[in-house]
Design an enzyme around this catalytic site. Structure first.
Site, short mmCIF file in Angstrom:
data_model
loop_
_atom_site.label_atom_id
_atom_site.label_comp_id
_atom_site.label_asym_id
_atom_site.label_seq_id
_atom_site.Cartn_x
_atom_site.Cartn_y
_atom_site.Cartn_z
N GLY A 31 5.29 -6.38 5.72
CA GLY A 31 5.33 -7.46 4.74
C GLY A 31 4.35 -8.58 5.01
O GLY A 31 3.44 -8.45 5.82
N PHE A 32 4.54 -9.71 4.30
CA PHE A 32 3.60 -10.83 4.26
C PHE A 32 2.22 -10.26 3.87
O PHE A 32 1.23 -10.41 4.59
CB PHE A 32 3.57 -11.60 5.58
N GLU A 35 -4.78 -8.97 1.40
CA GLU A 35 -5.71 -8.02 0.78
C GLU A 35 -5.85 -6.72 1.59
O GLU A 35 -6.15 -5.67 1.02
CB GLU A 35 -7.09 -8.66 0.59
N HIS A 37 -3.41 -5.05 3.23
CA HIS A 37 -2.30 -4.20 2.78
C HIS A 37 -2.57 -3.70 1.35
O HIS A 37 -2.34 -2.54 1.03
CB HIS A 37 -0.99 -4.98 2.73
N LYS A 149 -7.56 -1.14 11.02
CA LYS A 149 -7.33 -2.38 11.77
C LYS A 149 -6.49 -2.09 13.03
O LYS A 149 -6.78 -2.60 14.10
CB LYS A 149 -6.62 -3.38 10.86
N SER A 186 -1.38 -10.59 8.95
CA SER A 186 -0.26 -11.48 8.58
C SER A 186 -0.16 -12.61 9.59
O SER A 186 0.31 -13.70 9.27
CB SER A 186 1.05 -10.69 8.56
N ARG A 187 -0.57 -12.37 10.84
CA ARG A 187 -0.44 -13.38 11.90
C ARG A 187 -1.48 -14.48 11.80
O ARG A 187 -1.35 -15.50 12.48
CB ARG A 187 -0.54 -12.72 13.27
P1 AMP Z 1 1.54 -4.40 9.17
O1 AMP Z 1 2.26 -4.99 8.00
O2 AMP Z 1 0.80 -5.38 10.00
O3 AMP Z 1 2.41 -3.45 9.96
O4 AMP Z 1 0.40 -3.49 8.54
C1 AMP Z 1 0.71 -2.47 7.62
C2 AMP Z 1 -0.53 -1.62 7.41
O5 AMP Z 1 -1.58 -2.44 6.91
C3 AMP Z 1 -1.03 -0.96 8.71
O6 AMP Z 1 -1.44 0.37 8.42
C4 AMP Z 1 -2.20 -1.84 9.06
O7 AMP Z 1 -3.19 -1.17 9.82
C5 AMP Z 1 -2.73 -2.22 7.70
N1 AMP Z 1 -3.57 -3.42 7.77
C6 AMP Z 1 -3.23 -4.62 8.31
N2 AMP Z 1 -4.27 -5.47 8.25
C7 AMP Z 1 -5.29 -4.80 7.67
C8 AMP Z 1 -6.64 -5.14 7.32
N3 AMP Z 1 -7.16 -6.34 7.57
N4 AMP Z 1 -7.40 -4.19 6.73
C9 AMP Z 1 -6.89 -2.95 6.48
N5 AMP Z 1 -5.64 -2.58 6.76
C10 AMP Z 1 -4.83 -3.48 7.35
#
Ligand code: AMP
Length: 284
Positions: A31-32, A35, A37, A149, A186-187
């Site tokens: 979540g959060f 672009e 995601h 990422k 998100s961080r």
């Molecule tokens: P998270 O919500 O951080 O667990 O991320 C969910 C998915 O989004 C994971 O597959 C991440 O690798 C991907 N993701 C997070 N940040 C990026 C980014 N800047 N560019 C591309 N994919 C991302």
């Protein structure tokens, strides 16, 4: 867009979709949404009939003292962003539903868990691999999209799917960046103004090394030293690691003679950022 909270209700809904011959796409998230995601969601949507997104801040991938409590959340905003990207079902299970009393199974890929982020976050990838396996069983997707990422996570998921004979196509999507090069995360909202300005040093260091690689430098130590100098010049940056490893096996590489992952993790106060570039030798 449907919102489903119960795992059994999701399984029933997926059963219906399968029965109707629909191709299922899946993007797991915490979540959060930003672009990064959303680019994954759009890519997945173009490859399926029914797009499922999970939104679950998975407690088992945080160790005590990490930022589970302060992990940013905005469910209403996430729902509208998900809908705008064509998500058909948002799955938001409770912690109790995913980890009922007595839960004990752990998925382990020891070689891929150990290096890079595994050094400072020893239980992190076990939490990731276990929740992704659970979600894969519930959603039973034909295709799932993950971001480059989190390159170590992506290597782990690819290996997991191979090892356990899961019939899921895994797509790795490129890193989406802010205008100054900072990888979206998100961080990033937790960075103070000075740290936010300095955080561009990760991508500057990595891109600089990539340019040197493309102009012929293939010694990992030389490229790492170049990136380290750029990142270390930012006073708030505390480098956790900068390494170059085989992109698939994550074994250390002293000379880049095959596709390599150059990855870094850097702390700015309480906020830990990761970034990477892939270095691919030209075939002669
Ligand atoms: P998270 O919500 O951080 O667990 O991320 C969910 C998915 O989004 C994971 O597959 C991440 O690798 C991907 N993701 C997070 N940040 C990026 C980014 N800047 N560019 C591309 N994919 C991302």
């Amino acid at each position: 867009m449907e919102s489903i909270r119960s795992p059994s209700q999701l399984a029933t809904r997926i059963g219906e979709a399968r029965h109707a011959g629909q191709r299922i796409g899946f993007v797991p998230t915490m979540g959060f949404l930003h672009e990064g995601h959303m680019s994954l969601l759009r890519l997945a949507k173009s490859r399926c009939d029914l797009l499922v997104m999970s939104l679950f801040v998975n407690p088992t991938q945080f160790k005590p003292g990490e930022d589970l409590a302060t992990y940013p959340r905005d469910e209403a905003g996430d729902f509208s962003k998900a809908e705008s990207c064509g998500v058909d079902i948002v799955f938001t299970p409770s912690e109790e539903a995913m980890y009922p009393p007595g839960f004990q199974t752990q998925i382990s890929l020891p070689k891929l868990f150990a290096p890079l982020c595994g050094v400072s976050r020893p239980s992190h990838f076990s939490g990731v691999a276990t929740i992704v396996t659970k979600l894969f069983h519930l959603v039973a997707p034909d295709v799932a999209v993950f971001g480059q990422k989190d390159a170590q996570q992506l290597a782990i998921i690819r290996q997991l799917v191979r090892d356990l004979n899961m019939k899921i196509e895994i797509i790795g999507a490129p890193i989406v960046r802010e205008e100054d090069g900072l990888a979206m995360s998100s961080r990033n909202v937790n960075l103070g103004p000075d740290a936010r300005k300095q955080a561009r040093c990760l991508s500057r260091g990595l891109f600089g090394a990539k340019e040197r690689f493309e102009s012929g430098v293939v010694q990992s130590a030389t490229l790492i030293a170049a990136a380290r100098a750029v990142i270390a010049a930012s006073p708030l940056a505390k480098i956790d690691y900068i390494e170059i490893r085989d992109a698939q096996t994550l074994e250390e590489l002293t000379v880049i003679d095959r596709p390599a992952l150059m990855a870094t993790a850097v702390r700015f106060g309480q906020t830990r950022l990761i970034d990477n570039v892939v270095l691919t030798p030209l075939v002669e």
